[in-house]
Enzyme design. Structure first.
Site, PDB file in Angstrom:
ATOM      1  CG  PHE A  83       2.655   3.047   5.642  1.00  0.00           C
ATOM      2  CD1 PHE A  83       2.085   2.051   6.454  1.00  0.00           C
ATOM      3  CD2 PHE A  83       3.175   3.181   4.483  1.00  0.00           C
ATOM      4  CE1 PHE A  83       2.429   0.798   5.669  1.00  0.00           C
ATOM      5  CE2 PHE A  83       2.716   1.405   3.971  1.00  0.00           C
ATOM      6  CZ  PHE A  83       2.129   0.203   4.600  1.00  0.00           C
ATOM      7  CB  THR A  84       8.065   5.625   5.248  1.00  0.00           C
ATOM      8  OG1 THR A  84       8.347   6.425   5.815  1.00  0.00           O
ATOM      9  CG2 THR A  84       7.250   5.897   4.143  1.00  0.00           C
ATOM     10  CB  SER A 139       2.088  -5.907   3.040  1.00  0.00           C
ATOM     11  OG  SER A 139       1.416  -5.425   4.204  1.00  0.00           O
ATOM     12  CG  ASP A 185       6.597  -6.714   9.746  1.00  0.00           C
ATOM     13  OD1 ASP A 185       5.302  -5.700  10.127  1.00  0.00           O
ATOM     14  OD2 ASP A 185       6.150  -7.442   8.291  1.00  0.00           O
ATOM     15  CG  LEU A 188       3.650   2.478  11.762  1.00  0.00           C
ATOM     16  CD1 LEU A 188       3.056   3.268  11.212  1.00  0.00           C
ATOM     17  CD2 LEU A 188       4.543   2.407  13.213  1.00  0.00           C
ATOM     18  CG  HIS A 227       5.978  -4.893   7.087  1.00  0.00           C
ATOM     19  ND1 HIS A 227       4.501  -5.662   7.346  1.00  0.00           N
ATOM     20  CD2 HIS A 227       5.485  -3.477   5.634  1.00  0.00           C
ATOM     21  CE1 HIS A 227       3.884  -5.192   6.158  1.00  0.00           C
ATOM     22  NE2 HIS A 227       3.918  -3.885   5.382  1.00  0.00           N
ATOM     23  CD1 TRP A 237      -2.793   1.295   0.782  1.00  0.00           C
ATOM     24  CD2 TRP A 237      -1.372   2.666   2.089  1.00  0.00           C
ATOM     25  NE1 TRP A 237      -3.493   3.052   1.558  1.00  0.00           N
ATOM     26  CE2 TRP A 237      -2.595   2.962   2.555  1.00  0.00           C
ATOM     27  CE3 TRP A 237      -0.142   2.248   3.094  1.00  0.00           C
ATOM     28  CZ2 TRP A 237      -2.506   4.406   2.794  1.00  0.00           C
ATOM     29  CZ3 TRP A 237      -0.329   3.975   3.367  1.00  0.00           C
ATOM     30  CH2 TRP A 237      -1.770   4.800   3.676  1.00  0.00           C
TER      31      TRP A 237
END
Length: 243
Positions: free
Chosen positions: A130-131, A68, A191, A133, A219, A11
Site C-alpha cells: 500500500f505504501t 483519502s 495518484d 501505491l 496519492h 487507511w
C-alpha cells in the site's frame, strides 16, 4: 471556531503522513489551530459506527478535513453536522473508493477484492504494498514509501480489514451535495489509488465547489509536497474568510 482545522488520516498509516502539512499550515498562519485526530480503532465496517465515534470526539464548529479515507469520513461528518461545521477540506479523497457503473472513476472492484484478500492473509506485506501505491508517481517514490512505512503503526488485521470494508461501503456523493458550507477538494495528478479524473467528475456533480489538481504528485502528496498543499489550503481559507 473558523480558525480550527481537524484533519483525519487515511487507511492504515496513522497520523504521521499529515504532520508536515499541519506544521506547514501553522507556519503560514499561526492563528490557525490544526489538529490531526487518529481514526477510530473499530472492527465494524458500518459508516454510522465510525461517524458516531468521531462526532462524539471531535469539537464542533471547526473545519473538517482529511486524507483519502479520512476525507471521506470528514465529508460524511460535515453533512451530519451541517451548520455546526465551518467547512470541508479533502485531500486525494474519492467519492466512492471502489468503482461501480455510475461512478467509474475509482478502483476496479476486482482489484480492491484482491487487495482485501491479501490483507486478510498477510497484513504487514499488504501495508508495505500500500505504501508503494501511495508513493507511486512521486519524484522519489521509494524514499516516500519508506517514510510512510517507517512511521506506520503496527498493523492489526481486524481493524485494517474493517477499514477496507468501510472504504468499500462509503459513498459520499449525497453528503457532498447536502453540505452547504465551503468546500475545497484537492487531487493529485499522478495518484495511483484515486484517479485524477475524479476532479472533473466531482465538478460535474457539484460545479460550485472549489477543486484543485496538483500535477505530477502521488496519492501521498500531503507528505510529498506539504508546503504546496498548505499554500493552496491557506489561500482558500483566506478567500472564504474575506467573503
Amino acid at each position: 471556531m473558523r480558525d480550527r482545522l481537524i484533519l483525519l488520516p487515511g487507511w492504515g498509516l496513522g497520523t504521521a503522513p499529515l504532520q508536515p502539512l499541519a506544521e506547514a499550515l501553522r507556519g503560514l498562519d499561526p492563528r490557525l489551530h490544526v489538529d490531526i485526530e487518529p481514526l477510530p480503532m473499530l472492527e465494524s465496517s458500518d459508516p454510522a459506527d465510525w461517524l458516531d465515534e468521531l462526532d462524539a470526539t471531535l469539537p464542533l464548529d471547526a473545519w473538517l478535513g482529511g486524507w483519502s479515507l479520512g476525507g471521506m469520513l470528514a465529508t460524511e461528518l460535515a453533512a451530519r453536522r451541517g451548520e455546526r461545521c465551518s467547512g470541508l477540506l479533502t485531500l486525494a479523497s474519492n467519492l466512492r473508493f471502489v468503482a461501480e457503473s455510475d461512478w467509474p472513476a475509482a478502483m476496479p472492484a476486482e482489484t480492491f477484492k484482491a487487495f482485501r484478500q491479501g490483507c486478510a492473509v498477510d497484513a504487514p506485506a499488504t501495508l508495505k504494498r500500500f505504501t508503494l501505491l501511495c508513493a507511486q508517481g512521486a519524484v522519489d517514490a521509494r524514499g516516500l514509501s519508506r517514510q510512510l512505512l517507517g512511521a506506520a503503526p503496527q498493523p492489526q488485521s481486524a481493524t485494517l480489514l474493517a477499514g477496507l470494508d468501510l472504504l468499500a461501503n462509503l459513498d459520499t456523493r449525497a453528503a457532498l451535495q447536502a453540505f452547504v458550507g465551503p468546500q475545497l477538494h484537492l487531487y493529485a495528478g499522478a495518484d495511483a489509488l484515486v484517479p485524477a479524473s475524479v476532479a472533473q467528475a466531482l465538478l460535474e456533480l457539484l460545479p460550485d465547489v472549489e477543486v484543485g489538481l496538483i500535477d505530477n504528485a502521488s496519492h501521498a502528496f500531503a507528505l510529498e509536497r506539504p508546503h504546496e498543499i498548505a499554500a493552496a489550503i491557506q489561500a482558500f481559507l483566506h478567500e472564504v474568510g474575506d467573503d
